[in-house]
Scaffold this motif. Structure first.
Motif, PDB file in Angstrom:
ATOM      1  N   GLU A   1       0.842  -1.189   0.000  1.00  0.00           N
ATOM      2  CA  GLU A   1       0.000   0.000   0.000  1.00  0.00           C
ATOM      3  C   GLU A   1       0.881   1.244   0.000  1.00  0.00           C
ATOM      4  OE1 GLU A   1      -3.489   1.867   2.902  1.00  0.00           O
ATOM      5  OE2 GLU A   1      -1.846   0.681   3.732  1.00  0.00           O
ATOM      6  N   LEU A   2       0.682   2.117  -0.984  1.00  0.00           N
ATOM      7  CA  LEU A   2       1.356   3.405  -1.048  1.00  0.00           C
ATOM      8  C   LEU A   2       0.377   4.486  -0.615  1.00  0.00           C
ATOM      9  CD1 LEU A   2       3.647   5.369  -2.013  1.00  0.00           C
ATOM     10  CD2 LEU A   2       2.534   5.303  -4.259  1.00  0.00           C
ATOM     11  N   TYR A   3       0.800   5.362   0.299  1.00  0.00           N
ATOM     12  CA  TYR A   3      -0.086   6.426   0.754  1.00  0.00           C
ATOM     13  C   TYR A   3       0.733   7.661   1.101  1.00  0.00           C
ATOM     14  CZ  TYR A   3       1.561   5.202   5.430  1.00  0.00           C
ATOM     15  OH  TYR A   3       2.359   4.957   6.531  1.00  0.00           O
ATOM     16  N   GLY A   4       0.062   8.781   1.246  1.00  0.00           N
ATOM     17  CA  GLY A   4       0.757   9.998   1.630  1.00  0.00           C
ATOM     18  C   GLY A   4      -0.156  11.208   1.588  1.00  0.00           C
ATOM     19  N   GLN A   5       0.426  12.371   1.855  1.00  0.00           N
ATOM     20  CA  GLN A   5      -0.314  13.618   1.826  1.00  0.00           C
ATOM     21  C   GLN A   5       0.656  14.785   1.733  1.00  0.00           C
ATOM     22  OE1 GLN A   5      -2.317  13.256   5.694  1.00  0.00           O
ATOM     23  NE2 GLN A   5      -0.948  14.808   6.538  1.00  0.00           N
ATOM     24  N   VAL A   6       0.161  15.897   1.184  1.00  0.00           N
ATOM     25  CA  VAL A   6       0.871  17.168   1.196  1.00  0.00           C
ATOM     26  C   VAL A   6      -0.055  18.185   1.837  1.00  0.00           C
ATOM     27  CG1 VAL A   6       1.911  19.003  -0.184  1.00  0.00           C
ATOM     28  CG2 VAL A   6       2.248  16.605  -0.835  1.00  0.00           C
ATOM     29  N   ASN A   7       0.465  18.932   2.816  1.00  0.00           N
ATOM     30  CA  ASN A   7      -0.356  19.852   3.598  1.00  0.00           C
ATOM     31  C   ASN A   7       0.390  21.185   3.734  1.00  0.00           C
ATOM     32  OD1 ASN A   7      -2.225  21.021   5.272  1.00  0.00           O
ATOM     33  ND2 ASN A   7      -2.099  19.489   6.884  1.00  0.00           N
ATOM     34  N   ARG A   8       0.005  22.165   2.926  1.00  0.00           N
ATOM     35  CA  ARG A   8       0.695  23.450   2.902  1.00  0.00           C
ATOM     36  C   ARG A   8      -0.282  24.566   3.288  1.00  0.00           C
ATOM     37  NH1 ARG A   8       5.960  23.003   3.158  1.00  0.00           N
ATOM     38  NH2 ARG A   8       6.039  25.194   2.460  1.00  0.00           N
ATOM     39  N   ALA A   9       0.280  25.625   3.894  1.00  0.00           N
ATOM     40  CA  ALA A   9      -0.572  26.678   4.444  1.00  0.00           C
ATOM     41  C   ALA A   9       0.156  28.015   4.460  1.00  0.00           C
ATOM     42  CB  ALA A   9      -1.013  26.312   5.861  1.00  0.00           C
ATOM     43  N   GLY A  10      -0.623  29.047   4.693  1.00  0.00           N
ATOM     44  CA  GLY A  10      -0.093  30.374   4.957  1.00  0.00           C
ATOM     45  C   GLY A  10      -0.394  30.745   6.397  1.00  0.00           C
TER      46      GLY A  10
END
Length: 417
Positions: free
Chosen positions: A83-92
């Motif tokens: 299983e490949l998984y992930g996330q990108v979480n960017r903010a100001g």
């Protein structure tokens, strides 16, 4: 798949009936064919068992895919599912401490950018063995940037979150060995509000590096930072051995021993009562030899989500400093929220929270820190994305100083894959 199983049963029955009929017609005793019949039935049963296991594998894979949290990819080993998984979480992040205001572009430390792999082998009798490797990668982490270091993009923070082996059985529980969550990791952060991507009990995650101002010149590494005086006493991730009992009506126990002679134990609960969801956890942690002066802590949290969208979350913890002369540190947190569907794209979540810490910073006399915020999250299911925004205000008083408030606005997006 179900059709194949039923076809197997029918074929076996017809075969047995046909052979028995033929034996009687030829004047032979049916007993002479028992060995052959037994072998045929055993082969058919083995095929049915294999088909049932394949169905279970497909159900588990489809269940993961339906949650939008993972994708199954091909392994070099034929019996291992990867299983490949992930996330990108960017903010100001905009922060104003009454001395200077600054805008930062950050990685959201409430739920950092990360990527991982999980490999599993499904076994008979609802069991499986597996391994998990996960890395966090952050530049300009939201709990790290400050008035003196507004751009830390060149200092990429790559850290190992999980390197874990496990054996999981619904009857006997789950054993884990390697780097991963201890039994109290997440126990202060049970939250059903739907807004934890932007804010939860770890209140310093969105602006932890910002310095408080006292009306004079702010001095780096002298004035207190937000993360110096706020903590939720949640458990760590460590190199450890851990055991989780099977669930009993939504309740289970967990215990961990980790490097440095550290130990913790947690009691967890999660259940749905006719549409009303309840989740809670409470635990104890004794720090190891590398922990410094803190000896042990007790912490817990609980959250309830009603079927009409209203939700409430509470958390509390105490950290005891043994043989140091420091007062015990306390942590309180509460949140009220509402989940609804204002647009067809996905769920909309609102929340307001309040937190209070006392005597967290052992280097500051009589520190009392409080925080409140307003939060909103909009989910877009078709994009596997959540958009969020929050206003938050921090306040700090000590025995010798009443610091200026820190006001922040925090907004961004998280995409999971």
């Amino acid at each position: 798949m179900r059709k194949a199983i039923w076809t197997g049963y029918v074929s076996s029955a017809l075969l047995v009936l046909g052979m028995a009929t033929s034996s009687f017609a030829n004047g032979d005793s049916p007993m002479s064919d028992l060995d052959e019949l037994r072998q045929i039935i055993e082969r058919q049963q083995a095929q049915l068992d294999n088909q049932a296991m394949e169905i279970r594998k497909l159900k588990e894979q489809m269940g993961d895919e339906a949650e939008g949290g993972s994708v199954w990819v091909k392994s070099t080993k034929p019996n291992v599912n990867v299983e490949l998984y992930g996330q990108v979480n960017r903010a100001g992040l905009w922060a104003d401490n009454d001395d200077v205001s600054e805008t930062y572009f950050v990685d959201n430390d409430n739920s950092s950018s990360r990527m991982g792999l999980r490999g599993e082998v499904f076994l008979p009798e609802d069991a499986k063995v597996g391994a998990r490797v996960e890395y966090e990668f952050q530049s300009n982490a939201s709990n790290d940037v400050n008035q003196f270091e507004s751009n830390r993009a060149s200092d990429l923070d790559l850290s190992l979150r999980h390197a874990d082996l496990y054996w999981d059985n619904k009857t006997y529980g789950k054993f884990s060995l390697g780097r991963g969550s201890t039994s109290t990791d997440g126990i202060a952060e049970v939250d059903l509000s739907g807004t934890s991507v932007v804010g939860y009990s770890d209140v310093q995650a969105s602006a932890g590096g910002i310095y408080f101002a006292d009306g004079g010149t702010v001095v780096e590494d002298v004035n207190p930072q937000v993360k110096d005086v706020f903590a939720n006493f949640d458990g760590p991730r460590e190199d450890r051995v851990r055991y989780d009992t099977p669930k009993w009506h939504g309740l289970w126990l967990s215990g961990t021993a980790f490097s440095g002679d550290g130990y913790d134990a947690g009691l967890w609960y999660s259940r749905d009562y006719n549409g009303t969801k309840v989740a809670a956890g409470a635990g104890w942690l004794k720090f190891g030899d590398t922990s410094g002066s803190n000896d042990q802590q007790y912490v817990g949290s609980a959250s309830m989500l009603f079927d009409f969208g209203f939700n409430v979350t509470l958390a509390y913890g105490v950290r005891e400093f043994e043989d140091s002369g420091f007062d015990d540190a306390d942590f309180y947190y509460g949140k009220l929220g509402y989940r609804t569907e204002l647009i067809q794209a996905g769920e909309t979540c609102f929340a307001a929270d309040y937190g209070y810490n006392e005597d967290v910073a052992t280097s500051i006399a009589g520190d009392e820190a409080s925080v409140w915020s307003l939060q909103a999250v909009q989910k877009v299911d078709a994009w596997s994305t959540e958009f969020y925004v929050m206003f938050k205000q921090f306040d700090l008083e000590t025995d010798v100083e009443d610091y200026e408030n820190i006001n922040t606005v925090f907004g961004g997006a998280r995409l999971k894959f």
